[in-house]
Every structure is written in C-alpha cells, then in structure tokens.
Design an enzyme around this catalytic site. Structure first.
Site, PDB file in Angstrom:
ATOM      1  N   GLY A 202       0.814  -1.214   0.000  1.00  0.00           N
ATOM      2  CA  GLY A 202       0.000   0.000   0.000  1.00  0.00           C
ATOM      3  C   GLY A 202       0.842   1.255   0.000  1.00  0.00           C
ATOM      4  O   GLY A 202       0.367   2.336   0.370  1.00  0.00           O
ATOM      5  N   GLY A 203       2.113   1.122  -0.417  1.00  0.00           N
ATOM      6  CA  GLY A 203       2.970   2.280  -0.522  1.00  0.00           C
ATOM      7  C   GLY A 203       3.254   2.970   0.796  1.00  0.00           C
ATOM      8  O   GLY A 203       3.643   4.138   0.813  1.00  0.00           O
TER       9      GLY A 203
ATOM     10  N   SER B 170       4.887  -5.729  -2.202  1.00  0.00           N
ATOM     11  CA  SER B 170       4.994  -4.309  -2.533  1.00  0.00           C
ATOM     12  C   SER B 170       5.676  -3.552  -1.387  1.00  0.00           C
ATOM     13  O   SER B 170       6.793  -3.888  -1.025  1.00  0.00           O
ATOM     14  CB  SER B 170       3.606  -3.749  -2.858  1.00  0.00           C
TER      15      SER B 170
END
Length: 510
Positions: free
Chosen positions: A133-134, A215
């Site tokens: 989710g960055g 991620s």
C-alpha cells in the site's frame, strides 16, 4: 410423525455446526485470547500487541500491550487510518481496498493468528505477513489476507499485522527526533517481538519464522533484513514485488509542515507545535491527508530502520544473511500506468537526465506498442532491475539460498482492467487461497495450490529448492536460474517452473 423427524434433523444439523466451530483459549502476553477453532484451524483476530497510539502516544514509538485479562479475539480489528492519493483515490481503492475494512481507527496496533489445531505441541514454521500500500494505506484486516487456507493446507502458523501508515506512521516531522519518524517500521518490529514471545503457544516455532510481504510490505521486509540484529527474529524472507532502494539522506519535512499549517498549528516546529497537533482529531487529519492539498508521507533515513543505500549494507555484510525468495509480476507495471500512452512524456517524467529516449526504449522492447513499452519499462526499472541488484548483493554477501522468480499466471476473472495481465498484487489471492471460487477455472484452483505449496515449502525449509526445477539463483546472464512461474498455462507442481537466464528478461541498458 413428520414433525419429530424434522425436529431431529434440525437438532442434528445444529450440533454439526457447533461441532465444527468451537471456542479456544490461548494465554499470551496480550492476555487470555478467546478465539475459535473450525475445521482444524484456530483463529485469533484483533489481538492487541501495542497500546493505543492516540493522544500523548500519537507519533510516538509503539508501547507494548501487556495484559492478563480475557480478550475476545474473534473479530478483525479496525484498519489503521489510510491515505489514498486524491487524484487516483477511486481507482486505487477499487483495486487495492475492495472490499474495504469494516472501519479505520488511529487505535490500530492489532495482529491476527491462524494456526493448525492438530498437534499443538509440534512446533510448526511461521510466516509473518506485511501488507502493501505504498506505506500510505493497507491493513491486515482485508479478507484477502485471511490465513485459514495457508494454515490448513500447509500446516504452518500465519500471522498478519497492522502497522501505522502515511502521516500517522511516517510523519516526516522535524518536531520529532529523526529516529521517531519511521513509526510504522517500529510497529512491525514490535509485532515481530510479540511473535517471538508468544507464537509457541499457538504451536509455532519462534526459531522458524519467515517474514513475507508484498509491494511496500516486501520493501519493509527487505529493510528488516538490511537492519540486521544480534538475534534476528526471523530466519528467511519472501519479498513479492518490492525491495528497498537508495534514498536521500536529507529528510523533507514539507508535507508535515503543510499539514500543520492547514489545521491551525502555526507554531515553530518543536514541542509546542507537536502538542497542538496531538490534539487534532484523527478524522480531521484523515480528511486533510485524503484531500487535494495533502502531500505524501514516507520513511526518512534514520540509519536505524532505513538507510541511504541498503545494497551497500548487504555488500558490507552488515545485514541479516538469511535465505530469500524475491521476484516480481510479469505485468507489475500495468496498474501504475493505466491510461498513460505518450512514451516521450513518460520518459521525461520518469527518467529525466538519464539520456534514455523514447526511441531507445522502443528498441529494447521490440514488437510492443508505446503503451506496452511504458508498462514493461516501468516494471523493469521499478521492480525487476532492483531485484537483480538485490539478488547479486545477497549472493555476494555469501547467502547461497536465493530464489528469484517472475510470475506469469494470468486468469480471465482477475483482469480488472484491459490488458492487466499478471498485474501487481494479483498473486495474493492464489497465495492465500482466497479467491472467487464461483468464477475461478479449474486451472486457477490448481495454480493456487501449486503456488501456495511452493512458497510454504520455502517457509518450512528455506535452504532447499521450493519446487521442482527451481534452482538457487546465480547472477549473470549465462546461468539459467531465473524462474519463470506459470507462464504458458503451466500450473502443475512438476511443470510450473521454467528456469531462464536473467538477461533474457531484463534489458541490460536498464
């Protein structure tokens, strides 16, 4: 005569349901957790590991939660407060936050545990999951991260944990000591400490923990590896589409300063302004960070949790020398460049001052139109090339058990936009075994079992190949050790790995 038979049938069905779902209690440092046991898997949801990071504890390092009380652990806890970039909020949420968690709350330091209920005294391998989710959004409370399938089918213990994101977890504030700015990473470390203290009570082995993320979660796991410790709380890592790369050593406080001014805390940076900001309602902060005037919030280099050059620490032998799986999706770039078709503008925005031109990129990706070149080049310089550098550094530091992959499984019911392909995060459903069974084909179901088993094999023994034909990675184009996974519809345990040379998939110019 019919009524008693019907009544007996109802009673039997009720007893059957009760037999399948039973309460179970485990005593931990967080208290006596009342969870559930169903079909051979114990689940404990919403387990508090950190005190409420609100009021005076907002923007402070997490404080362990210690309790001897009884706690209900049957419901997923609220997500930490999330930030979705204003211009792309609807699109981002439709892909990465769908369905959304039931609620968001600043008080969010909770984790979840799924564990096989059979042979509780047999210490099983453990996987500790960090969401992507960055570092701006994400939560362990998404249904897609439910660990039931992994625990049941692979006989491992699964832990998923919340950590603070965006301005709450990575404020970038000069009001704070520099070492108190990466609070989300400190949350992750506290959750790992909780695992070390408590996981044996769920049948897990604290000496056989694998940290796994996707991620930004993979980048977080990578930084945990880079930090090293005298007593590393995990023995291996799985990094799905993300490794930490170089960062500026000079912090930027502009986003936090803009936020402070917007909510009326106009004092000079320092304790007075910080006290003012700690009194601002969390809802007000969320409204700002999800609005059009907000900046971005992320880690700063503190040389404790984050570093200017992670690769140099690896090469110098200053990181944890643990086995790793790392890799990326064949179409990792597509979701980030939807609607981007002007290659010249893309190059000017993404690669300024590098000498790379649109024509050069076209020559590196022959036969592709400009939109495909944009997606492929984004994948390579954001994901695949950093993976190559990481693999070489880890191997050079003496770690032999490095397994590198690229994931090519594409299924029609997962195509969330045209030409999505094997898009960024589409491996999570098959990995966790949480996908739409009503739309999945038999091939998709088979692939979930195959992929999940391969990753679980590594979690169980990271020193050996996780699957047939998947060799340990050797750097350099001649070696055919770069594992292509599930390309061309191959999804069975004996054929899903196609080892190739890394140079055949990564343009060397990049």
């Amino acid at each position: 005569m019919k009524l008693p038979l019907l009544l007996l049938f109802c009673i039997c069905m009720t007893l059957h349901v009760i037999a399948k779902t039973s309460p179970v209690v485990v005593t931990t440092t967080s208290g006596k957790l009342h969870g559930t046991e169903q079909n051979g898997v114990m689940s404990f949801r919403g387990v508090r590991f950190g005190q409420s990071a609100t009021g005076p504890l907002r923007w402070e390092p997490p404080v362990p939660f210690i309790s001897a009380a009884v706690h209900n652990a049957t419901t997923l806890a609220p997500s930490c407060i999330q930030q979705f970039p204003f211009a792309t909020s609807a699109f981002t949420q439709s892909i990465f936050n769908n369905p959304p968690p039931a609620s968001e709350n600043e008080d969010c330091l909770f984790l979840n545990v799924w564990a096989p209920s059979a042979d509780i005294n047999e210490k099983k391998p453990v996987v500790f999951w960090l969401y992507g989710g960055g570092l701006g959004f994400g939560t362990a409370s998404l249904p897609g991260y439910d660990g039931t399938s992994l625990a049941a089918n692979q006989n491992i213990v699964v832990v998923t944990s919340n950590y603070r994101t965006n301005i709450f977890g990575f404020p970038g504030s000069s009001d704070l000591p520099i070492t108190h700015n990466n609070l989300g990473f400190l949350d992750q470390e506290l959750a790992l400490e909780w695992v070390q203290l408590n996981i044996a009570r769920f049948g897990g082995d604290p000496d056989k923990v694998t940290i796994m993320g996707q991620s930004a979660g993979a980048g977080s796991a990578g930084l945990a590896i880079v930090r090293d410790r005298i007593h590393t709380p995990f023995r291996a890592g799985v990094l799905l589409s993300g490794v930490p790369v170089s960062s500026s050593p000079i912090p930027s406080f502009s986003s936090f300063d803009g936020f402070a001014n917007s909510v009326g805390c106009n004092q000079a940076p320092g304790l007075t302004r910080l006290n003012c900001l700690k009194k601002v309602p969390a809802a007000t902060i969320r409204n700002f960070t999800n609005g059009p005037l907000s900046g971005a919030f992320g880690p700063v280099v503190d040389n404790v949790t984050a570093f200017t050059n992670p690769l140099e620490r690896i090469r110098a032998g200053a990181s944890a020398g643990v086995p790793i799986i790392l890799g990326n999706m064949e179409n990792d770039g597509t979701v980030f460049v939807v609607g981007v078709t002007n290659l010249t503008e893309f190059v000017e925005a993404q690669l300024p001052g590098t000498g790379v031109t649109a024509d050069l990129l076209r020559s590196l990706y022959p036969g592709q139109n400009d939109a495909s070149v944009i997606a492929s080049s984004y994948r390579d310089f954001v994901f695949r090339c950093p993976d190559e550098l990481w693999s070489a550094a880890v191997r050079g530091a003496g770690v032999s058990s490095v397994f590198r992959y690229t994931y090519g499984a594409v299924f029609e019911d997962l195509q969330i936009f045209p030409d999505a392909g094997a898009w960024h995060s589409s491996e999570i459903g098959p990995l966790f075994g949480n996908f739409n069974k009503s739309t999945a084909t038999p091939v998709e179901v088979a692939w979930s079992t195959t992929f999940q088993t391969a990753i679980a094999n590594f979690i169980k023994n990271p020193e050996v190949s996780p699957a047939v034909h998947w060799p340990k990675y050797i750097t350099g184009p001649p070696a055919q050790t770069f594992a292509k996974l599930a390309y061309n519809g191959n999804v069975e345990p004996g054929n899903f790995v196609d080892p190739v040379a890394s140079g055949s998939l990564v343009p060397l110019v990049l």
